[in-house]
Design an enzyme around this catalytic site. Sequence first.
Site, PDB file in Angstrom:
ATOM      1  N   GLY A 169       6.632   5.543   9.642  1.00 14.96           N
ATOM      2  CA  GLY A 169       7.593   6.591  10.001  1.00 14.96           C
ATOM      3  C   GLY A 169       8.632   6.778   8.917  1.00 14.96           C
ATOM      4  N   GLY A 170       9.893   6.754   9.341  1.00 21.04           N
ATOM      5  CA  GLY A 170      10.992   6.981   8.408  1.00 21.04           C
ATOM      6  C   GLY A 170      10.997   5.993   7.261  1.00 21.04           C
ATOM      7  N   GLY A 404      -6.118  24.840 -23.872  1.00 21.96           N
ATOM      8  CA  GLY A 404      -4.789  24.749 -23.271  1.00 21.96           C
ATOM      9  C   GLY A 404      -4.258  23.329 -23.315  1.00 21.96           C
ATOM     10  N   ALA A 405      -5.180  22.370 -23.274  1.00 22.02           N
ATOM     11  CA  ALA A 405      -4.744  20.971 -23.275  1.00 22.02           C
ATOM     12  C   ALA A 405      -4.052  20.622 -24.589  1.00 22.02           C
ATOM     13  CB  ALA A 405      -5.935  20.058 -23.021  1.00 22.02           C
TER      14      ALA A 405
HETATM   15  C1  HXC Z   1      12.799  -1.888  17.359  1.00 21.08           C
HETATM   16  C2  HXC Z   1      11.022  -3.102  16.592  1.00 21.08           C
HETATM   17  C3  HXC Z   1      10.512  -1.975  15.934  1.00 21.08           C
HETATM   18  C4  HXC Z   1      11.243  -0.759  16.021  1.00 21.08           C
HETATM   19  C5  HXC Z   1       9.189  -3.627  15.566  1.00 21.08           C
HETATM   20  N1  HXC Z   1      10.166  -4.099  16.364  1.00 21.08           N
HETATM   21  N2  HXC Z   1       9.375  -2.320  15.302  1.00 21.08           N
HETATM   22  N3  HXC Z   1      12.150  -3.050  17.311  1.00 21.08           N
HETATM   23  N4  HXC Z   1      12.375  -0.775  16.740  1.00 21.08           N
HETATM   24  N5  HXC Z   1      10.844   0.343  15.384  1.00 21.08           N
HETATM   25  C6  HXC Z   1      10.319  -5.457  16.844  1.00 21.08           C
HETATM   26  C7  HXC Z   1       9.268  -5.850  17.852  1.00 21.08           C
HETATM   27  O1  HXC Z   1       9.665  -5.461  19.130  1.00 21.08           O
HETATM   28  C8  HXC Z   1       9.251  -7.367  17.697  1.00 21.08           C
HETATM   29  O2  HXC Z   1      10.359  -7.906  18.346  1.00 21.08           O
HETATM   30  C9  HXC Z   1       9.501  -7.543  16.215  1.00 21.08           C
HETATM   31  O3  HXC Z   1      10.112  -6.334  15.745  1.00 21.08           O
HETATM   32  C10 HXC Z   1       8.240  -7.768  15.426  1.00 21.08           C
HETATM   33  O4  HXC Z   1       7.308  -6.774  15.777  1.00 21.08           O
HETATM   34  P1  HXC Z   1       5.799  -7.094  16.136  1.00 21.08           P
HETATM   35  O5  HXC Z   1       5.224  -5.884  16.728  1.00 21.08           O
HETATM   36  O6  HXC Z   1       5.737  -8.381  16.922  1.00 21.08           O
HETATM   37  O7  HXC Z   1       5.200  -7.387  14.687  1.00 21.08           O
HETATM   38  P2  HXC Z   1       3.794  -6.988  14.097  1.00 21.08           P
HETATM   39  O8  HXC Z   1       2.706  -7.343  15.059  1.00 21.08           O
HETATM   40  O9  HXC Z   1       3.754  -7.603  12.728  1.00 21.08           O
HETATM   41  O10 HXC Z   1       3.807  -5.396  13.962  1.00 21.08           O
HETATM   42  C11 HXC Z   1       4.720  -4.741  13.153  1.00 21.08           C
HETATM   43  C12 HXC Z   1       4.711  -3.219  13.364  1.00 21.08           C
HETATM   44  C13 HXC Z   1       4.865  -2.918  14.875  1.00 21.08           C
HETATM   45  C14 HXC Z   1       3.353  -2.664  12.839  1.00 21.08           C
HETATM   46  C15 HXC Z   1       5.830  -2.615  12.528  1.00 21.08           C
HETATM   47  O11 HXC Z   1       5.984  -3.644  15.363  1.00 21.08           O
HETATM   48  C16 HXC Z   1       5.087  -1.469  15.144  1.00 21.08           C
HETATM   49  O12 HXC Z   1       4.113  -0.709  15.176  1.00 21.08           O
HETATM   50  N6  HXC Z   1       6.333  -1.072  15.352  1.00 21.08           N
HETATM   51  C17 HXC Z   1       6.660   0.293  15.701  1.00 21.08           C
HETATM   52  C18 HXC Z   1       6.486   1.213  14.518  1.00 21.08           C
HETATM   53  C19 HXC Z   1       7.000   2.571  14.829  1.00 21.08           C
HETATM   54  O13 HXC Z   1       6.307   3.366  15.474  1.00 21.08           O
HETATM   55  N7  HXC Z   1       8.255   2.853  14.423  1.00 21.08           N
HETATM   56  C20 HXC Z   1       8.924   4.073  14.684  1.00 21.08           C
HETATM   57  C21 HXC Z   1       8.530   5.020  13.563  1.00 21.08           C
HETATM   58  S1  HXC Z   1       9.227   6.598  13.820  1.00 21.08           S
HETATM   59  P3  HXC Z   1      10.353  -9.393  18.951  1.00 21.08           P
HETATM   60  O14 HXC Z   1      11.653  -9.513  19.653  1.00 21.08           O
HETATM   61  O15 HXC Z   1       9.179  -9.468  19.847  1.00 21.08           O
HETATM   62  O16 HXC Z   1      10.223 -10.317  17.783  1.00 21.08           O
HETATM   63  C22 HXC Z   1      10.404   6.682  12.677  1.00 21.08           C
HETATM   64  C23 HXC Z   1      11.090   7.960  12.748  1.00 21.08           C
HETATM   65  C24 HXC Z   1      11.870   8.276  11.520  1.00 21.08           C
HETATM   66  O17 HXC Z   1      10.635   5.819  11.915  1.00 21.08           O
HETATM   67  C25 HXC Z   1      11.384   9.547  10.937  1.00 21.08           C
HETATM   68  C26 HXC Z   1      12.262  10.033   9.837  1.00 21.08           C
HETATM   69  C27 HXC Z   1      11.566  11.104   9.016  1.00 21.08           C
END
Ligand code: HXC
Length: 510
Positions: A169-170, A404-405
């Site tokens: 994402g962001g 051209g190159a």
């Molecule tokens: C809050 C988050 C988080 C998030 C992970 N965590 N992503 N908390 N916000 N975005 C937390 C989890 O709850 C977990 O907490 C810890 O971080 C580790 O995550 P895991 O999932 O256990 O780790 P892993 O299996 O290694 O997976 C990592 C990951 C996955 C692939 C990043 O966590 C994931 O898919 N996260 C969401 C990604 C996402 O969709 N983000 C939003 C994108 S939209 P605990 O307490 O259990 O340790 C965006 C919009 C902006 O960014 C756009 C601007 C243009």
Amino acid sequence: MKDILEQLEERRDQARLGGGQRRIDAQHSKGKLTARERIEVLLDEGSFEEFDMFVAHRCVDFGMEKQKYPGDGVITGWGTINGRMVYVYSQDFTVLGGSLSETHAGKICKIMDMAIKNGAPIIGMNDSGGARIQEGVAALGGYADVFQKNVLASGVVPQISVIMGPCAGGAVYSPAITDFIFMIKDSSYMFVTGPDVVKTVTNEIVTAEELGGAKTHTSKSSVADGAYDNDMEALFEVRRLVDLLPLNNREKPPVRPYFDSHSRVEDSLDTIIPENANASYDMHELVTKLADEGDFFEIQKDFAKNILTGFVRLEGSTVGVVANQPLVLAGCLDINSSRKAARFVRFCDAFEIPILTLVDVPGFLPGTSQEYGGVIKHGAKLLFAYGEATVPKVTVIARKAYGGAYDVMASKHLRGDFNYAWPTAEIAVMGAKGATEIIHRSDLGDAEKIAAHTQDYEDRFANPFVAAERGFIDEVIMPRNTRIRVARAFASLRNKQLTNPWKKHDNIPL
Ligand code: HXC
């Protein structure tokens, strides 16, 4: 008093633990360093000065008021690399997955403002699950604030992103605006939407590695500029890169002591061009034989391999190199190589890094896929980038410079300062065979006549002297003396001054 001092130490120790020992162990078990360890490896020993160690988020939704970690998932500050100042941020995956909250973004923005003000590069170590989900739009706003600072810093201070974990994402768009992105093989990923979303929306089944791993982004998408085996290697390479770059756009690139002879003659270059005009050779050999100590920091080495881009030093000063690679697609320019080289030329020009162009190009790659893909627009990017560049430009035509190159590759007409050619250079509108078939179409049935016309065209144009007669080539030089000639040329251009007409900004074909 003693109690207060102890309290500070305790608070600091707590902050240094990030998300706790269990999560630190989990990070290590994936072969990854922690955010703090990364900073230690990147910076000179003991040089790190931290900001905002005790900043905490302000979210009270979804029980977040009970989940507060000092520093809020990102470590920020400044330090030095070989004595030169840089600003850094390092996202801490052990704290809520390194996710970006409003305050986390505020910390990054603070050091970016300081970097712009004080003229020092920004290096971001990214390891983040993206916008902190619990914060909603506040986190999205935080991202946009970071993007805006990235845009303002672009061309003012070098910005380097190292992707050291999942970035979704962001988390990918800030790196995407920076000058260089480096990834770690098998442990870093970049995608706008992950494999699960892809499956839901498009029914495609793809692994994270295939979708956004280091190989994908260095060889297919060209989003990343390099990939390394592990965190340590990547951070050492970033140190090497920073050493080559000026700290900001008001500075000249650094000059380092060098241990190579400035009068080195390379006899082997006299025979590097094969007898057969269609045979290839490795352009890396020429680049490394010209460079101080044979050292070439290549950018995007796995993408559009028909052109090489990267940095060398000549007599201790950084020079950007763009070179056609005859080993791949005969060194033709195409969509990807034009894009790759154009971006590199613009980086060099923005940061006052002189450009050395080594030419062996049979032309633009023909074909429907190129035309449908917009080779006109993408080729124009490189033409535009060279044409607008005001830094010292030295060009050496080693062999082919067709069509051209020829114009595009930093020719005299695009304000090349020194345009050299080797005696093996062939400068013409096109190869002799193609030219003959067009201008002597009526003789096509007569093989003897065609052979004679082809020979005639070759004798006339398969050399550098027609261009030299017109002053388009300043001098035909001995290949073996190229290092000396090129280094002297750049030395003579150290005080070059050239400015383009005033404009708000240009409108490069994007
Ligand atoms: C809050 C988050 C988080 C998030 C992970 N965590 N992503 N908390 N916000 N975005 C937390 C989890 O709850 C977990 O907490 C810890 O971080 C580790 O995550 P895991 O999932 O256990 O780790 P892993 O299996 O290694 O997976 C990592 C990951 C996955 C692939 C990043 O966590 C994931 O898919 N996260 C969401 C990604 C996402 O969709 N983000 C939003 C994108 S939209 P605990 O307490 O259990 O340790 C965006 C919009 C902006 O960014 C756009 C601007 C243009």
